[in-house]
Design a protein around this motif. Structure first.
Motif, mmCIF file in Angstrom:
data_model
loop_
_atom_site.group_PDB
_atom_site.id
_atom_site.type_symbol
_atom_site.label_atom_id
_atom_site.label_comp_id
_atom_site.label_asym_id
_atom_site.label_seq_id
_atom_site.Cartn_x
_atom_site.Cartn_y
_atom_site.Cartn_z
ATOM 1 N N ILE A 4 57.504 33.535 49.185
ATOM 2 C CA ILE A 4 56.092 33.746 49.484
ATOM 3 C C ILE A 4 55.308 32.802 48.577
ATOM 4 N N ILE A 5 54.379 32.092 49.167
ATOM 5 C CA ILE A 5 53.577 31.147 48.386
ATOM 6 C C ILE A 5 52.203 31.764 48.157
ATOM 7 N N TYR A 6 51.914 32.034 46.899
ATOM 8 C CA TYR A 6 50.634 32.640 46.510
ATOM 9 C C TYR A 6 49.722 31.539 45.974
ATOM 10 N N VAL A 7 48.485 31.530 46.462
ATOM 11 C CA VAL A 7 47.493 30.578 45.971
ATOM 12 C C VAL A 7 46.381 31.407 45.321
ATOM 13 N N ASP A 8 46.171 31.206 44.011
ATOM 14 C CA ASP A 8 45.169 32.035 43.343
ATOM 15 C C ASP A 8 43.755 31.497 43.561
ATOM 16 N N ILE A 9 42.769 32.192 43.033
ATOM 17 C CA ILE A 9 41.383 31.809 43.359
ATOM 18 C C ILE A 9 40.996 30.467 42.756
ATOM 19 N N ASN A 10 41.802 29.961 41.830
ATOM 20 C CA ASN A 10 41.551 28.625 41.285
ATOM 21 C C ASN A 10 42.326 27.546 42.040
ATOM 22 N N ALA A 12 45.613 27.428 42.274
ATOM 23 C CA ALA A 12 46.973 27.235 41.756
ATOM 24 C C ALA A 12 47.970 27.870 42.723
ATOM 25 N N ARG A 13 49.041 27.163 43.000
ATOM 26 C CA ARG A 13 50.003 27.561 44.022
ATOM 27 C C ARG A 13 51.320 27.933 43.348
ATOM 28 N N ARG A 14 51.827 29.121 43.667
ATOM 29 C CA ARG A 14 53.113 29.553 43.088
ATOM 30 C C ARG A 14 54.039 29.972 44.210
ATOM 31 N N GLU A 15 55.246 29.443 44.172
ATOM 32 C CA GLU A 15 56.244 29.784 45.181
ATOM 33 C C GLU A 15 57.171 30.823 44.571
ATOM 34 N N CYS A 16 57.238 32.018 45.167
ATOM 35 C CA CYS A 16 57.980 33.119 44.554
ATOM 36 C C CYS A 16 59.015 33.662 45.518
ATOM 37 N N ASN A 17 60.182 33.991 45.011
ATOM 38 C CA ASN A 17 61.179 34.692 45.805
ATOM 39 C C ASN A 17 60.837 36.176 45.762
ATOM 40 N N VAL A 18 60.683 36.769 46.934
ATOM 41 C CA VAL A 18 60.312 38.188 47.007
ATOM 42 C C VAL A 18 61.318 38.892 47.913
ATOM 43 N N ALA A 19 61.820 40.031 47.457
ATOM 44 C CA ALA A 19 62.857 40.745 48.201
ATOM 45 C C ALA A 19 62.339 41.279 49.521
ATOM 46 N N LEU A 94 58.881 36.195 57.407
ATOM 47 C CA LEU A 94 57.723 35.715 56.636
ATOM 48 C C LEU A 94 58.128 34.702 55.564
ATOM 49 N N ASP A 95 59.354 34.186 55.658
ATOM 50 C CA ASP A 95 59.796 33.174 54.687
ATOM 51 C C ASP A 95 58.870 31.956 54.763
ATOM 52 N N GLY A 96 58.224 31.638 53.658
ATOM 53 C CA GLY A 96 57.299 30.499 53.620
ATOM 54 C C GLY A 96 55.839 30.889 53.785
ATOM 55 N N LEU A 97 55.581 32.187 53.921
ATOM 56 C CA LEU A 97 54.205 32.672 54.088
ATOM 57 C C LEU A 97 53.296 32.181 52.960
ATOM 58 N N VAL A 98 52.110 31.719 53.345
ATOM 59 C CA VAL A 98 51.111 31.289 52.363
ATOM 60 C C VAL A 98 49.967 32.304 52.372
ATOM 61 N N VAL A 99 49.717 32.934 51.212
ATOM 62 C CA VAL A 99 48.603 33.872 51.089
ATOM 63 C C VAL A 99 47.670 33.419 49.974
ATOM 64 N N HIS A 100 46.406 33.505 50.243
ATOM 65 C CA HIS A 100 45.391 33.125 49.258
ATOM 66 C C HIS A 100 44.809 34.397 48.658
ATOM 67 N N VAL A 101 44.839 34.510 47.349
ATOM 68 C CA VAL A 101 44.284 35.681 46.674
ATOM 69 C C VAL A 101 42.758 35.659 46.819
ATOM 70 N N ALA A 102 42.198 36.805 47.169
ATOM 71 C CA ALA A 102 40.742 36.914 47.284
ATOM 72 C C ALA A 102 40.152 37.312 45.931
ATOM 73 N N GLN A 103 38.839 37.279 45.857
ATOM 74 C CA GLN A 103 38.162 37.734 44.625
ATOM 75 C C GLN A 103 38.279 39.255 44.568
ATOM 76 N N ASN A 104 39.048 39.780 43.628
ATOM 77 C CA ASN A 104 39.321 41.221 43.584
ATOM 78 C C ASN A 104 38.872 41.875 42.287
ATOM 79 N N ASP A 105 38.162 41.146 41.454
ATOM 80 C CA ASP A 105 37.785 41.728 40.169
ATOM 81 C C ASP A 105 36.278 41.912 40.049
ATOM 82 N N GLY A 106 35.646 42.115 41.166
ATOM 83 C CA GLY A 106 34.241 42.431 41.156
ATOM 84 C C GLY A 106 33.374 41.208 41.224
#
Ligand code: FES
Length: 106
Positions: A4-10, A12-19, A94-106
Motif C-alpha cells: 500500500i502506498i501512503y502519501v502524507d499531507i506533505n 511524502a510517499r511511503r510504500e508499505c507491506n500490509v497483511a 489492492l496490491d499497489g493501492l495509492v491512498v492520500h492522507v487527508a487533514q485529520n488533525d483539525g
C-alpha cells in the motif's frame, strides 16, 4: 503481502507491506504514517482516518457503505474520492493501492 502506498499531507510517499485482512488504517498505524489518527479505533465513528483514494483505484476500492457515508460527513474537506481507511480491507486485489492522507488533525 500487498503493498500500500501512503502519501502524507506533505506529499511524502511511503510504500508499505500490509497483511491481507487488516484495514488500510491499521496498515498506516503499523507503519507510523503521519496524519492517520483513528481515534475511534476503526469502528467507523470518528472520521480521523480519512483518506483520498487515488482516482486510478476508485473502481477497485469501491464506494463507501451507508454508515461510512454518514461518518464521512464529519470529515474535513470531503471529496468524491474520500474514504475512511478503517473501512477498506487490504486484499491482494489492492496490491499497489495509492491512498492520500487527508487533514485529520483539525
Ligand atoms: S478510525 Fe474512526 S472512522 Fe476510521
Amino acid at each position: 503481502m500487498p503493498k500500500i502506498i501512503y502519501v502524507d499531507i506533505n506529499g511524502a510517499r511511503r510504500e508499505c507491506n500490509v497483511a491481507n485482512g487488516v484495514s488500510v488504517m491499521e496498515g498506516a498505524i503499523q507503519n507510523g504514517i503521519a496524519g492517520i489518527l483513528a481515534i475511534c479505533g476503526g469502528s467507523c465513528a470518528c472520521s480521523t482516518c480519512h483518506t483520498y483514494i487515488d482516482p486510478a483505484w476508485m473502481d477497485r476500492v469501491g464506494p463507501a457503505s451507508d454508515i461510512e457515508d454518514s461518518t464521512l460527513e464529519l470529515a474535513y474537506d470531503r471529496k468524491p474520492n474520500s474514504r475512511l481507511s478503517c473501512q477498506i480491507e487490504v486484499t491482494d486485489a489492492l496490491d499497489g493501492l495509492v491512498v492520500h492522507v487527508a487533514q485529520n488533525d483539525g
